[in-house]
Enzyme design. Structure first.
Site, short mmCIF file in Angstrom:
data_model
loop_
_atom_site.label_atom_id
_atom_site.label_comp_id
_atom_site.label_asym_id
_atom_site.label_seq_id
_atom_site.Cartn_x
_atom_site.Cartn_y
_atom_site.Cartn_z
N LEU A 1 12.16 2.55 12.50
CA LEU A 1 11.80 2.45 11.09
C LEU A 1 12.39 3.64 10.34
O LEU A 1 12.34 4.77 10.83
CB LEU A 1 10.28 2.48 10.93
CG LEU A 1 9.48 1.51 11.80
CD1 LEU A 1 8.00 1.88 11.81
CD2 LEU A 1 9.68 0.10 11.30
N GLU A 2 12.92 3.37 9.16
CA GLU A 2 13.42 4.44 8.30
C GLU A 2 12.46 4.54 7.13
O GLU A 2 12.28 3.57 6.39
CB GLU A 2 14.84 4.12 7.81
CG GLU A 2 15.86 3.98 8.93
CD GLU A 2 15.96 2.59 9.54
OE1 GLU A 2 15.59 1.61 8.88
OE2 GLU A 2 16.40 2.49 10.70
N THR B 1 0.84 -1.20 0.00
CA THR B 1 0.00 0.00 0.00
C THR B 1 0.87 1.25 0.00
O THR B 1 0.64 2.18 -0.78
CB THR B 1 -0.94 0.01 1.23
OG1 THR B 1 -1.77 -1.15 1.17
CG2 THR B 1 -1.81 1.25 1.26
N TYR B 2 1.88 1.29 0.86
CA TYR B 2 2.78 2.44 0.90
C TYR B 2 3.73 2.43 -0.29
O TYR B 2 4.00 3.48 -0.89
CB TYR B 2 3.57 2.46 2.21
CG TYR B 2 2.81 3.07 3.37
CD1 TYR B 2 2.33 4.38 3.31
CD2 TYR B 2 2.60 2.36 4.54
CE1 TYR B 2 1.65 4.95 4.37
CE2 TYR B 2 1.92 2.92 5.62
CZ TYR B 2 1.44 4.21 5.52
OH TYR B 2 0.77 4.79 6.57
N ALA B 3 4.28 1.28 -0.64
CA ALA B 3 5.24 1.20 -1.75
C ALA B 3 4.63 1.74 -3.04
O ALA B 3 5.32 2.41 -3.83
CB ALA B 3 5.71 -0.24 -1.93
N ARG B 4 3.36 1.46 -3.28
CA ARG B 4 2.69 1.94 -4.50
C ARG B 4 2.44 3.43 -4.48
O ARG B 4 2.03 4.02 -5.48
CB ARG B 4 1.38 1.17 -4.69
CG ARG B 4 1.63 -0.28 -5.00
CD ARG B 4 0.39 -1.11 -4.94
NE ARG B 4 0.76 -2.52 -4.87
CZ ARG B 4 0.15 -3.48 -5.53
NH1 ARG B 4 -0.87 -3.20 -6.31
NH2 ARG B 4 0.55 -4.72 -5.40
#
Length: 188
Positions: free
Chosen positions: A136-137, A113-116
């Site tokens: 988290l980075e 969801t975030y990668a897209r």
């Protein structure tokens, strides 16, 4: 090493408190609203991001130096939503606390969801014997501002079980990020 299933993850979490708080299913709705999922998946665990963020800024003209990290490089934000500026970077911390068994290594990958949306999540492996909240980075690779939702899924942890225990666990080596309780900045 082989990847561990949902059955293995559930058993380790119930018996050994490997992840706390632990959710034994995929959560996709809260209060009747769709959210970015978290909880156990077939061969992993979708982790959540807390509401504690630090975003990189160039206001003070600092140089990012991992050997002499200048905290002026960051702006602290504590909110339910974090907006990462275009082509920028943020640090955050998980809601979950981890206790990694001595014969297990994890790899963490971003959620689709975030990668897209051009948001990339990087997390270094959780080594055998490590415990703590994971830092988290998060990179916004787009030319637009990007939202991150606290309390919702951000990445997936995959667990790999070794055939035998390693000689030196993260705890035995006195790893510098062992038992981190807060958003820990770079240490030497």
């Amino acid at each position: 090493m082989s990847i561990c299933s949902d059955n293995w993850i559930i058993e380790k979490c119930l018996k050994e408190k490997m992840i706390e708080p632990f959710v034994d299913k995929q959560v996709r709705f809260e209060n009747g609203e769709k959210i970015i999922s978290y909880g156990v998946s077939s061969y992993g665990y979708d982790i959540r991001v807390s509401n504690q963020f630090q975003i990189f800024t160039n206001v003070y003209g600092s140089i990012v130096d991992p050997k002499q990290f200048d905290t002026k490089s960051l702006v602290k934000i504590e909110d339910d939503v974090c907006v990462i500026p275009p082509n920028s970077f943020a640090l955050a911390i998980t809601l979950e606390y981890f206790r990694i068994p001595e014969n297990v290594l994890t790899i963490c990958v971003g959620k689709s969801t975030y990668a897209r949306c051009g948001i990339i999540v990087n997390v270094t492996p959780f080594e055998p014997g490590w415990e703590g909240y994971a830092v988290l980075e998060i990179s916004n690779t787009t030319p637009l501002p990007a939202k991150i939702y606290a309390g919702e899924g951000i990445a997936q942890v995959l667990f790999f079980e070794g055939k035998e225990k390693c000689l030196y666990t993260y705890a035995a080596r006195n790893g510098k990020y062992h038992r981190q309780m807060t958003l820990t900045l770079p240490l030497l």
